[in-house]
Design a protein around this motif. Structure first.
Motif, PDB file in Angstrom:
ATOM      1  N   UNK A  20       9.486   6.226 -29.072  1.00  0.00           N
ATOM      2  CA  UNK A  20       9.701   4.784 -30.423  1.00  0.00           C
ATOM      3  C   UNK A  20      10.555   5.040 -31.617  1.00  0.00           C
ATOM      4  N   UNK A  21      10.656   6.289 -31.792  1.00  0.00           N
ATOM      5  CA  UNK A  21      11.513   6.705 -33.141  1.00  0.00           C
ATOM      6  C   UNK A  21      12.922   6.205 -33.003  1.00  0.00           C
ATOM      7  N   UNK A  22      13.301   5.975 -31.779  1.00  0.00           N
ATOM      8  CA  UNK A  22      14.738   5.853 -31.533  1.00  0.00           C
ATOM      9  C   UNK A  22      14.869   4.145 -31.360  1.00  0.00           C
ATOM     10  N   UNK A  23      13.695   3.560 -31.690  1.00  0.00           N
ATOM     11  CA  UNK A  23      13.936   1.920 -31.624  1.00  0.00           C
ATOM     12  C   UNK A  23      14.901   1.485 -32.773  1.00  0.00           C
ATOM     13  N   UNK A  24      15.124   0.444 -32.848  1.00  0.00           N
ATOM     14  CA  UNK A  24      15.923  -0.311 -33.977  1.00  0.00           C
ATOM     15  C   UNK A  24      14.972  -0.841 -34.768  1.00  0.00           C
ATOM     16  N   UNK A  25      14.298  -0.593 -35.640  1.00  0.00           N
ATOM     17  CA  UNK A  25      13.152  -1.084 -36.556  1.00  0.00           C
ATOM     18  C   UNK A  25      13.585  -1.089 -37.970  1.00  0.00           C
ATOM     19  N   UNK A  26      12.780  -1.990 -38.630  1.00  0.00           N
ATOM     20  CA  UNK A  26      13.121  -2.126 -39.924  1.00  0.00           C
ATOM     21  C   UNK A  26      12.692  -1.029 -40.788  1.00  0.00           C
ATOM     22  N   UNK A  27      13.293  -0.656 -42.181  1.00  0.00           N
ATOM     23  CA  UNK A  27      12.990   0.425 -43.017  1.00  0.00           C
ATOM     24  C   UNK A  27      11.498   0.346 -43.561  1.00  0.00           C
ATOM     25  N   UNK A  28      10.938   1.340 -43.496  1.00  0.00           N
ATOM     26  CA  UNK A  28       9.488   1.057 -44.189  1.00  0.00           C
ATOM     27  C   UNK A  28       9.410   1.285 -45.787  1.00  0.00           C
ATOM     28  N   UNK A  29       9.041  -0.004 -46.245  1.00  0.00           N
ATOM     29  CA  UNK A  29       8.939   0.119 -47.905  1.00  0.00           C
ATOM     30  C   UNK A  29       8.080   1.451 -48.476  1.00  0.00           C
ATOM     31  N   UNK A  30       7.911   1.269 -49.891  1.00  0.00           N
ATOM     32  CA  UNK A  30       7.158   2.357 -50.250  1.00  0.00           C
ATOM     33  C   UNK A  30       5.711   1.557 -50.075  1.00  0.00           C
ATOM     34  N   UNK A  31       4.737   2.359 -50.275  1.00  0.00           N
ATOM     35  CA  UNK A  31       3.342   1.843 -49.894  1.00  0.00           C
ATOM     36  C   UNK A  31       2.965   0.759 -51.163  1.00  0.00           C
ATOM     37  N   UNK A  32       3.392   0.821 -52.537  1.00  0.00           N
ATOM     38  CA  UNK A  32       2.846  -0.264 -53.431  1.00  0.00           C
ATOM     39  C   UNK A  32       4.007  -1.650 -52.982  1.00  0.00           C
ATOM     40  N   UNK A  33       4.799  -1.501 -52.268  1.00  0.00           N
ATOM     41  CA  UNK A  33       5.678  -2.608 -52.133  1.00  0.00           C
ATOM     42  C   UNK A  33       5.506  -3.141 -50.765  1.00  0.00           C
ATOM     43  N   UNK A  34       4.676  -2.567 -49.764  1.00  0.00           N
ATOM     44  CA  UNK A  34       4.521  -3.116 -48.568  1.00  0.00           C
ATOM     45  C   UNK A  34       3.594  -4.323 -48.499  1.00  0.00           C
ATOM     46  N   UNK A  35       3.665  -4.991 -47.293  1.00  0.00           N
ATOM     47  CA  UNK A  35       2.672  -6.280 -47.305  1.00  0.00           C
ATOM     48  C   UNK A  35       1.471  -5.569 -47.004  1.00  0.00           C
TER      49      UNK A  35
END
Length: 319
Positions: A20-35
């Protein structure tokens, strides 16, 4: 080859996560900035935690629940005995049903269709966030922080700590788990053993909240109905009520499960809600990608951003 896990489920999980790490997925934000997000699970009167009798009682074929689980999970049972430092058959029979009974019940419940298994799996969301540094990297094993200090304790969730940007306190803001235990109030009045087991889950999972319907008699054949949200207070060492919302009438207007979810929905927090049934499980490594997944809500697909996302489920129902 010696580094390949013997357990087939461990192999499957590692293979799925690696691919699954080879999927085209969005970049993960910092914990403080995540939804911020919540998980919502409807519960009625199913098993919470296997008790001693349930594990030992044999069916018409002479097979007990514990024997069945030992047969299905042979290597995991051996690992469990090793962790419990039980080496001889005599010790196994003696200690498992006395001093190690709680550990035995948890081991079995984590491998059956129980609320304990679902809560353990989904609460990995808060654990995963608690392991994240401010830059989004994983807090490694070389950290000087002791395992006990990694817990999302109530002391870590104080306002003073949160304003210092403490990542463990931030995790409590970013993640909430709500279990809609529809008849929890009635069960408490009847002193149902399930209530003690649900309280145990709240006590050992800081991010867990329980909501239920409270029926309050007001007169002859009349009742007021309330949606109630409770949690376990680590300082007071007891269950405390957070919110109480009066309902216009009885809950069961339509189907039971949707109504149970609807009344609990107001107690979820954050920008997204993940709905999980009681026959589902989750993994730590999959929760590592939750921040990536939530970023999908911020990407335009055509002229709109998505409002509903479907992801792969791990269903634990057994015949």
């Amino acid at each position: 080859m010696s580094n390949i896990p013997r357990n087939l489920e461990a192999r499957r999980r590692l293979a799925f996560f690696s691919n699954s790490l080879f999927m085209n997925m969005p970049h993960a934000p910092q914990v403080e900035k995540m939804m911020a997000f919540s998980v919502l699970t409807p519960y009625y009167n199913e098993e919470v935690l296997y008790n001693k009798e349930q594990l030992r009682t044999e069916n018409e074929d002479g097979i007990s629940t514990l024997y069945y689980l030992q047969t299905i999970y042979v290597d995991e049972w051996e690992n469990f005995l090793q962790r419990m430092r039980i080496e001889r058959m005599f010790d196994e029979k003696k200690e498992l049903w006395t001093t190690k009974l709680r550990d035995l019940r948890l081991w079995a419940s984590y491998r059956g269709q129980t609320l304990t298994r679902t809560v353990r799996g989904m609460i990995e969301g808060s654990v995963e966030l608690g392991f994240m540094r401010h830059d989004g990297s994983i807090d490694g094993l070389s950290s000087e922080r002791s395992p006990s200090s990694r817990r999302l304790s109530r002391a870590d969730s104080s306002v003073s700590v949160l304003f210092k940007g403490h990542v463990y306190g931030t995790a409590l803001i970013k993640f909430t788990y709500v279990v809609a235990c529809q008849i929890y109030g009635t069960q408490k009045a009847k002193k149902d053993p399930h209530t003690e087991e649900i309280l145990y889950l709240m006590k050992n999972n800081e991010a867990l909240r329980v909501t239920y319907i409270d029926e309050v008699p007001t007169g002859r054949d009349e009742k007021d109905y309330y949606s109630v949200l409770v949690k376990y207070d680590q300082k007071l060492k007891r269950e405390v009520e957070i919110y109480r919302v009066k309902l216009p009438g009885a809950l069961k207007l339509g189907e039971g499960k949707p109504e149970n979810q609807n009344h609990a929905f107001i107690f979820t927090r954050g920008d997204a809600v993940q709905t999980i049934d009681m026959n589902q499980d989750n993994y730590f490594e999959e929760e590592l990608k939750m921040r990536n997944l939530l970023q999908e809500f911020k990407h335009y697909y055509g002229i709109r951003k998505p409002t509903i996302l479907g992801v792969r489920e791990h269903v634990t129902t057994r015949a």
